[in-house]
Scaffold this active site. Structure first.
Site, PDB file in Angstrom:
ATOM      1  N   ASP A  11      67.564  34.002   8.178  1.00  0.00           N
ATOM      2  CA  ASP A  11      66.540  34.365   9.164  1.00  0.00           C
ATOM      3  C   ASP A  11      65.201  34.113   8.476  1.00  0.00           C
ATOM      4  O   ASP A  11      64.785  34.874   7.609  1.00  0.00           O
ATOM      5  CB  ASP A  11      66.691  35.841   9.559  1.00  0.00           C
ATOM      6  CG  ASP A  11      65.528  36.340  10.429  1.00  0.00           C
ATOM      7  OD1 ASP A  11      64.678  35.520  10.825  1.00  0.00           O
ATOM      8  OD2 ASP A  11      65.482  37.558  10.695  1.00  0.00           O
ATOM      9  N   LYS A  73      54.893  30.803   9.376  1.00  0.00           N
ATOM     10  CA  LYS A  73      55.694  30.369  10.528  1.00  0.00           C
ATOM     11  C   LYS A  73      54.824  30.120  11.756  1.00  0.00           C
ATOM     12  O   LYS A  73      55.193  29.343  12.638  1.00  0.00           O
ATOM     13  CB  LYS A  73      56.727  31.446  10.835  1.00  0.00           C
ATOM     14  CG  LYS A  73      57.798  31.056  11.819  1.00  0.00           C
ATOM     15  CD  LYS A  73      58.826  32.145  11.849  1.00  0.00           C
ATOM     16  CE  LYS A  73      59.896  31.933  12.881  1.00  0.00           C
ATOM     17  NZ  LYS A  73      60.875  33.038  12.820  1.00  0.00           N
ATOM     18  N   GLU A 174      67.052  32.500  17.389  1.00  0.00           N
ATOM     19  CA  GLU A 174      67.161  33.859  16.863  1.00  0.00           C
ATOM     20  C   GLU A 174      67.907  34.832  17.794  1.00  0.00           C
ATOM     21  O   GLU A 174      68.814  35.538  17.346  1.00  0.00           O
ATOM     22  CB  GLU A 174      65.768  34.397  16.531  1.00  0.00           C
ATOM     23  CG  GLU A 174      65.205  33.706  15.283  1.00  0.00           C
ATOM     24  CD  GLU A 174      63.698  33.845  15.145  1.00  0.00           C
ATOM     25  OE1 GLU A 174      63.090  34.616  15.915  1.00  0.00           O
ATOM     26  OE2 GLU A 174      63.129  33.196  14.254  1.00  0.00           O
ATOM     27  N   ASP A 197      63.793  40.927  21.314  1.00  0.00           N
ATOM     28  CA  ASP A 197      63.427  40.795  19.897  1.00  0.00           C
ATOM     29  C   ASP A 197      61.913  40.819  19.743  1.00  0.00           C
ATOM     30  O   ASP A 197      61.227  39.867  20.093  1.00  0.00           O
ATOM     31  CB  ASP A 197      63.995  39.470  19.353  1.00  0.00           C
ATOM     32  CG  ASP A 197      63.608  39.227  17.880  1.00  0.00           C
ATOM     33  OD1 ASP A 197      62.863  40.042  17.302  1.00  0.00           O
ATOM     34  OD2 ASP A 197      64.068  38.212  17.325  1.00  0.00           O
TER      35      ASP A 197
HETATM   36  P1  ADP Z   1      59.689  38.716  12.010  1.00  0.00           P
HETATM   37  O1  ADP Z   1      60.861  38.413  12.851  1.00  0.00           O
HETATM   38  O2  ADP Z   1      58.409  38.299  12.644  1.00  0.00           O
HETATM   39  O3  ADP Z   1      59.806  38.270  10.596  1.00  0.00           O
HETATM   40  P2  ADP Z   1      60.574  41.463  11.677  1.00  0.00           P
HETATM   41  O4  ADP Z   1      61.635  41.539  12.697  1.00  0.00           O
HETATM   42  O5  ADP Z   1      60.959  41.497  10.261  1.00  0.00           O
HETATM   43  O6  ADP Z   1      59.573  40.286  11.956  1.00  0.00           O
HETATM   44  O7  ADP Z   1      59.560  42.629  12.002  1.00  0.00           O
HETATM   45  C1  ADP Z   1      58.431  42.796  11.264  1.00  0.00           C
HETATM   46  C2  ADP Z   1      57.511  43.665  12.043  1.00  0.00           C
HETATM   47  O8  ADP Z   1      58.139  44.916  12.256  1.00  0.00           O
HETATM   48  C3  ADP Z   1      56.219  43.926  11.296  1.00  0.00           C
HETATM   49  O9  ADP Z   1      55.121  43.788  12.178  1.00  0.00           O
HETATM   50  C4  ADP Z   1      56.403  45.349  10.854  1.00  0.00           C
HETATM   51  O10 ADP Z   1      55.170  46.024  10.724  1.00  0.00           O
HETATM   52  C5  ADP Z   1      57.231  45.929  11.979  1.00  0.00           C
HETATM   53  N1  ADP Z   1      57.926  47.138  11.588  1.00  0.00           N
HETATM   54  C6  ADP Z   1      58.810  47.308  10.584  1.00  0.00           C
HETATM   55  N2  ADP Z   1      59.178  48.595  10.497  1.00  0.00           N
HETATM   56  C7  ADP Z   1      58.505  49.262  11.470  1.00  0.00           C
HETATM   57  C8  ADP Z   1      58.431  50.618  11.900  1.00  0.00           C
HETATM   58  N3  ADP Z   1      59.107  51.569  11.284  1.00  0.00           N
HETATM   59  N4  ADP Z   1      57.626  50.914  12.953  1.00  0.00           N
HETATM   60  C9  ADP Z   1      56.920  49.968  13.568  1.00  0.00           C
HETATM   61  N5  ADP Z   1      56.933  48.683  13.220  1.00  0.00           N
HETATM   62  C10 ADP Z   1      57.718  48.326  12.186  1.00  0.00           C
HETATM   63 MG    MG Z   2      62.503  37.954  13.503  1.00  0.00          MG
END
Ligand code: ADP
Ligand code: MG
Length: 609
Positions: A11, A73, A174, A197
């Site tokens: 991912d 990205k 995804e 998502d």
């Molecule tokens: P991506 O797919 O864009 O890489 P992720 O699915 O890893 O992203 O999500 C990352 C996002 O999730 C970030 O903006 C992060 O701040 C948010 N995030 C992670 N944990 C929490 C939480 N406990 N509460 C709110 N937002 C969260």
């Molecule tokens: Mg993601």
């Protein structure tokens, strides 16, 4: 198990990246030497030339933003033109475009990197994590991308994988990966599943149907520029206002420290009701402090989350036109779905209890690992099907769009219709192949034309079959056949049937909604005028033939009705479709006796012969 058999699933996220693999039939996420499975998608380029990826790079970003790249990205596969003007980026370093619009990041010390090179550093790091964890060489990977990534973005992602030393076996969507992860435990049931998502950089919603051993993507919608990053930015600006810090509003590049703090506050507020914000020696050496509550956060981010609602409604409606009642499970993935407001709103909007069975951070990488496991034979076969992003059809009489394969049809797909000649003694007709959601042909995209010759004859005597077939690779083949001679003509249209730029699809669909009323009116008007043009001369001829057999008042009511139709037709600027349709119906009604008389006449004539 031999070495070349290992395929990992990756991912490659905007914010975080993960790597997984199937072991003993189960997908698992691999941890780095510190036991961490989530790797921030941040790359730091030190003066010494050393490149670091992950948590350490994220710390460096605050100290050396001009030597650090994050959210790359958002840039991959983009050009200067396709990049939004402002408000997005968060890659810290200035971006420059060459004469072809290709982007590169300008780092301190004159170092230049293109987005694929930066991504390849993240992938190289994950390759190392996997090799260390598995104690074997890893050369093959499945990489996920948002459903709305266009071809260029997918190709650049593949290139990044190759630069990292991988053979990229598949690029998969995804949400599809998330569904794969979910489906493994639920394979016996025939269910419709929606995957919501919300990550750091993108929002995706997909509706999938699951049957034993088979997943079918039946609708997708999304926004490539909506996620937790936007929430951080809104909250950071809210904090500036609340703490009365003057100066410019925050943007992604100007205050990594404040954005990092906003993110920390946001994440904490998913668990707690309030959070103490401290900014020591922030602006002009002053220190600031305040408390933010979850309620305040909800107020700030409500509008951002609200944006996902319409996209959901649209995809639900398009999923076989059945709507939300057909969704059995609403699966939440992506870090931002941890926000309680997201869960509350989804339940309120759709009356569906969100399914939280999937790990928000890991589901996609687990799904990618499942796909990798299928490819190397570690898991039994599961088939994934794609859908057409826009409707495909041809232009018919009066410039109308006639849909042959509707939007969101599963491919491969095949459909056809039979058409007749509109004009007597026509020798051929041109079939225009169109793509889009608008009622009038001219508002859709022209994919190509094909000339179909046929045997000349009376109006309506020629019969031309038109068949559309889209194969597994999204290539559209248009076949036309003169049914009298059996002569076939074939037009092949590559790429465009399935692979369309996300922004173009979004634009087409939203325009079709904006203009729905006008478009519909125009369609009814066009159909009604065609009917009028058929009716009027027919009525005239009939009146000449058998008019004297009718009562005078009947003849008058027919001529009156015909006159009303004629007037509406002449008044074509107004395009009063509803009245014209009504006038046609009245003319039809008024000529009932006339038509019956004609039939009688024909009948008695045939007896005399
Ligand atoms: P991506 O797919 O864009 O890489 P992720 O699915 O890893 O992203 O999500 C990352 C996002 O999730 C970030 O903006 C992060 O701040 C948010 N995030 C992670 N944990 C929490 C939480 N406990 N509460 C709110 N937002 C969260
Ligand atoms: Mg993601």
């Amino acid at each position: 198990m031999s070495q070349e058999e290992v395929i990992v699933g990756i991912d490659l996220g905007t914010t975080n990246s993960l790597v997984g693999v199937v072991e003993s039939g189960f997908p698992i996420i691999l941890a780095d030497e510190n036991g961490k499975r989530l790797c921030p998608s941040v790359v730091h380029y030190a003066e010494s030339g050393k490149i670091t990826v992950g948590e350490e790079a994220r710390r460096q970003q605050i100290l050396q933003p001009d030597r650090t790249v994050s959210s790359v990205k958002r840039l991959i596969g983009q050009t200067a033109d396709s990049l939004p003007k402002s408000g997005h980026g968060d890659h810290s370093s200035p971006v420059e475009a060459d004469d072809h619009g290709r982007l590169s990041l300008q780092l301190a010390g004159g170092l230049t990197q293109n987005p694929a090179e930066v991504s390849s550093q993240i992938l190289k790091h994950l390759k190392k994590v996997a090799e260390d964890a598995l104690e074997t060489e890893v050369n093959r990977a499945v990489i996920t991308v948002p459903a709305y990534f266009n071809n260029r973005q997918r190709e650049e992602t593949r290139k990044a994988g190759e630069m990292a030393g991988f053979t990229v076996e598949r690029i998969i969507n995804e949400p599809t990966a998330a569904a794969l992860a979910y489906g493994l435990e639920n394979l016996d049931e025939a269910e419709t599943v929606a995957v919501y998502d919300l990550g750091g950089g993108t929002f995706d919603l997909s509706v999938l149907k699951m049957q034993e051993g088979l997943f079918e993507v039946i609708a997708t919608a999304g926004d490539t520029r909506l996620g937790g990053d936007d929430i951080d930015l809104e909250l950071a600006n809210f904090l500036l206002l609340k703490m009365e810090i003057s100066g410019d509003s925050v943007n992604r590049a100007n205050s990594p420290a404040l954005l990092a703090l906003a993110r920390e506050a946001k994440e904490a507020l998913s668990r707690e009701e309030s959070f103490e914000v401290r900014l020591p020696f922030f602006a002009e050496g002053k220190s600031y402090e305040t408390t933010v509550t979850r309620e305040e956060l909800d107020g700030v981010i409500g509008p951002i989350i609200e944006k996902t609602r319409n996209l959901c409604v649209r995809a639900f409606a398009e999923a076989e036109n059945k709507g939300v009642s057909e969704i059995d499970h609403l699966i939440l993935v992506g870090g931002s779905t941890r926000i309680p407001l997201v869960r509350e709103l989804l339940e309120k909007w759709f009356g569906l209890e969100p399914n939280l069975s999937q790990h928000p951070d890991e589901a996609i990488a687990l799904g990618a690992a499942v796909q990798a496991g299928i490819l190397c034979g570690r898991i039994r076969q599961v088939v994934l099907l794609d859908v057409t992003p826009l409707s495909l059809g041809i232009e018919t009489f009066g410039g109308l769009m006639n849909i042959i394969i509707p939007r969101n049809s599963t491919i491969p797909a095949k459909a056809g219709e039979l058409f007749t000649n509109a004009v007597a003694n026509q020798k051929s007709t041109v079939i225009r192949v169109l793509q889009g959601e608008r009622e009038m042909a001219r508002d859709n995209w022209n994919l190509g034309e094909i000339e179909v010759p046929f045997q000349p004859g009376q109006k309506g005597s020629a019969r031309v079959g038109v068949q559309f077939a889209i194969d597994q690779n999204g290539i559209l083949e248009v076949l036309t056949r003169d049914t009298a001679t059996g002569e076939d003509h074939i037009l092949e249209i590559r790429d465009s049937a399935v692979d369309v730029e996300d922004t173009e699809v979004e634009k087409m669909v939203s325009e079709s909604i904006d203009y729905a009323f006008d478009d519909m009116n125009e369609r009814i008007w066009t159909e009604a005028t065609m009917k009028s043009r058929e009716l009027l001369p027919a009525v005239e001829t009939a009146l000449e033939q058998v008019g004297e057999l009718l009562a005078a008042e009947e003849t008058k009511s027919i001529s009156d009705a015909a006159e009303r139709v004629r007037q509406l037709l002449e008044n074509s600027e107004e395009k009063d479709a509803v009245r014209l349709k009504k006038a046609n119906a009245e003319l039809d009604e008024a000529t009932q006796t006339l038509a019956a008389t004609l039939v009688d006449l024909a009948f008695s004539q045939s007896l005399e012969e």
